[in-house]
Write a protein that holds these residues in place. Structure first.
Motif: not given
Length: 567
Positions: A421-440
């Motif tokens: 019943g455990q779940i894993a997923f990928r996701a991109p981010l947005t917000g302060p300090g988020v850029d191409d080097t740390n966005f997911n």
């Protein structure tokens, strides 16, 4: 199940307990790293890149990798490796002799691998060597009793077909079940073969390789004269050796409203599960299936589908849903246009993605939203019934656990679901300090819905398994697929680094209440939490991931503690 701890201790004892440092909630282990010696090869031969990986239920990774070094060239520069009892072993390498073929025939290109939950693997490969030509240069192999056996080869006689009919291509599959059986689609050539009958599905589910269905054959469960006009790969194969597949139909009475079907069973025992145009269970009268998908098929013989609807009251806002069932019944799980749990009144599902279904009947899926307050920043989410009734696990625009305040999910990838019943997923981010080097990143949720960040692009991780030696590298890219998730509390992923190295890693996610990471849930964990709470250590005390440590976090931890570590 643990209770709220009632502890009597001297002040000095409590001080000693609280002084302990919380353990990391995620344990990362390096499986293989570019530049490392490749096991099973001569000294100086090292990993140069990594391809597909597959994590078994026993927690070992199988992966494809390239190598470089002395005496390595284009003929022997790729192989498969597997973990077994704590060590990595070379399984097969380009240039190795191909079992089941004449002397001198070798693997020239390995494709795969696919691992089952027992840790055995199957793969497709191209061949080179004596008498190898375009008519017989590929095959499928499966691991049996610690060695590989040839399942099928181009140019072989195709079981279940007339004399003089052979495999001309094996270019889709194989699938591989936990009993070591394979299934695949093959292309045919030979006597009487033309474009109307040149493909089929074969399976070892009955104990030996046999034809399941062939293009042009009479379609099981259909009126006389109705045939399979095409077979849509892949074929599914469960632990019981039963198959499921989607096919198209042609013949008397067949038109665009009923020209698809799903079949389940095995060689000689197929039955029609569902046909396009059938009444859609759980919907009003006059609503029917207008488009069928490739089915998902589990070890209990349950088919799960995402299908498109047509008919009375159906429009673009409610024309798809999820159903599951066996050969006797089909049940509606989720319908587009229904109220979306965990959202304000009036917010409904608009578009569905998935679903994932595990071996104990639980589901997880992605869905779009429409309704009051919904815009591009929050119009998607992930739902699951792993912890009970269907509930919202994560929504676009939510604070992303494990990230600084203000960082939220920009969107959400398809969820993967294991049998715990455990779940894993990928996701991109947005917000302060988020850029191409740390966005997911990659997130993990236990069966109770407690969500944690596993790893994020831009993280600096220690790739040396020796705790006395630090080798910190910065992640520039993450690769994570459904085959990388399956074992309880574990997932595998591939990471690329800014120094152009790369590796395969396994993350083990600790029980959220076991803060000291010793495998026991006791008073020590409670006092470590109190210390983190008093010191506002967000990584530990921010249980609800809202960017602070407050009463809700305190009572949230008490709830986690009372639930124990079974989820």
């Amino acid at each position: 199940m643990a209770g709220i701890p009632l502890v009597y201790a001297s002040v000095s004892t409590v001080a000693l307990i609280v002084a302990n440092v919380p353990a990391s909630p995620i344990e990362l282990r390096t499986v293989a790293l570019s530049g490392d010696q490749a096991p099973g090869t001569p000294p100086g031969v090292t990993f140069s890149f990594f391809g597909n990986s597959d994590l078994s239920e026993v927690g070992g990774a199988t992966f494809r990798a390239g190598i470089e070094g002395p005496d390595v060239d284009d003929s022997n520069d790729v192989g498969f490796w597997s973990e077994w009892e704590g060590s990595i072993e070379l399984v097969v390498r380009n240039g190795d002799l191909a079992p089941g073929t004449p002397q001198g025939v070798v693997f020239s290109e390995l494709i795969g691998p696919i691992a089952n939950d027992a840790g055995a693997i199957a793969f497709r490969a191209l061949l080179d060597g004596s008498d190898v030509d375009d008519d017989n240069n590929s095959g499928i192999w499966a691991e049996r009793g610690g060695s590989f056996a040839l399942v099928a080869r181009e140019g072989d006689r195709a079981p279940g077909t007339p004399a003089g009919v052979f495999f001309s291509a094996l270019n889709n599959g194989p699938v591989f079940n936990d009993r070591g059986q394979t299934a695949f689609q093959g292309v045919l050539t030979g006597a009487g073969v033309n474009g109307s009958n040149n493909r089929g599905f074969w399976s070892e589910g009955g104990g030996s390789l046999a034809l399941v269905a062939r293009k042009g054959d009479a379609a099981v469960g259909m009126p006389d004269g109705v045939i399979y006009s095409s077979l849509v790969p892949p074929i599914r194969l469960n632990r019981s050796g039963q198959s499921a597949f989607l096919g198209n139909l042609s013949g008397p009475g067949v038109d665009p409203s009923n020209d698809e079907g799903i079949w389940i069973g095995g060689p000689g025992s197929l039955s029609l599960f569902l046909r396009k145009g059938d009444r859609a269970p759980g919907t009003p009268p006059g609503v029917f299936f207008s488009e069928l998908p490739r089915p998902k098929f589990d070890d209990d013989g349950i088919v799960t589908i995402q299908a498109v609807l047509a008919g009375a009251t159906i429009d673009a806002t409610n024309d798809e849903g999820f159903w599951s069932g066996d050969g006797d019944s089909l049940t509606l799980l989720v319908w587009e246009g229904q109220s979306a749990p965990g959202t304000p009144p009036g917010v409904v599902f608009r578009g569905l993605l998935g679903p994932a279904r595990n071996g104990i009947g639980q589901i997880a899926f992605g869905g779009g939203l429409s309704g009051p307050g919904v815009d591009n920043s929050n119009d998607g989410g992930i739902w699951t019934n792993a912890g009970g009734p269907l509930s919202l696990l994560a929504r676009e625009g939510d604070r992303a656990p494990g990230t600084p305040p203000g960082v939220v999910f920009l969107s959400l990838g398809a969820p993967f679901l294991n049998d715990e019943g455990q779940i894993a997923f990928r996701a991109p981010l947005t917000g302060p300090g988020v850029d191409d080097t740390n966005f997911n990143g990659i997130w993990f949720a236990d069966a109770n819905g407690h969500l944690r960040l596993v790893v994020r692009r831009g993280d600096r991780i220690d790739v040396n398994n020796d705790p006395q030696i630090d080798d910190l590298r910065t992640i520039s890219a993450l690769i994570f697929n459904v085959a990388d998730f399956g074992a309880s509390n574990q997932l595998a992923f591939k990471a690329l680094f800014t120094d152009e190295s790369q590796g395969i890693f396994i993350a083990t996610v600790r029980c959220p209440a076991d803060i000291d990471g010793d495998g026991d849930l006791d008073a020590h964990d409670f006092f470590v939490f109190l210390d983190a709470f008093a010191g506002v250590e967000l990584e530990v005390c921010d249980v609800d991931a809202d960017g602070d440590c407050d009463a809700e976090d305190f009572f949230g931890y008490l709830d986690l503690f009372s639930r124990g570590c079974e989820g």
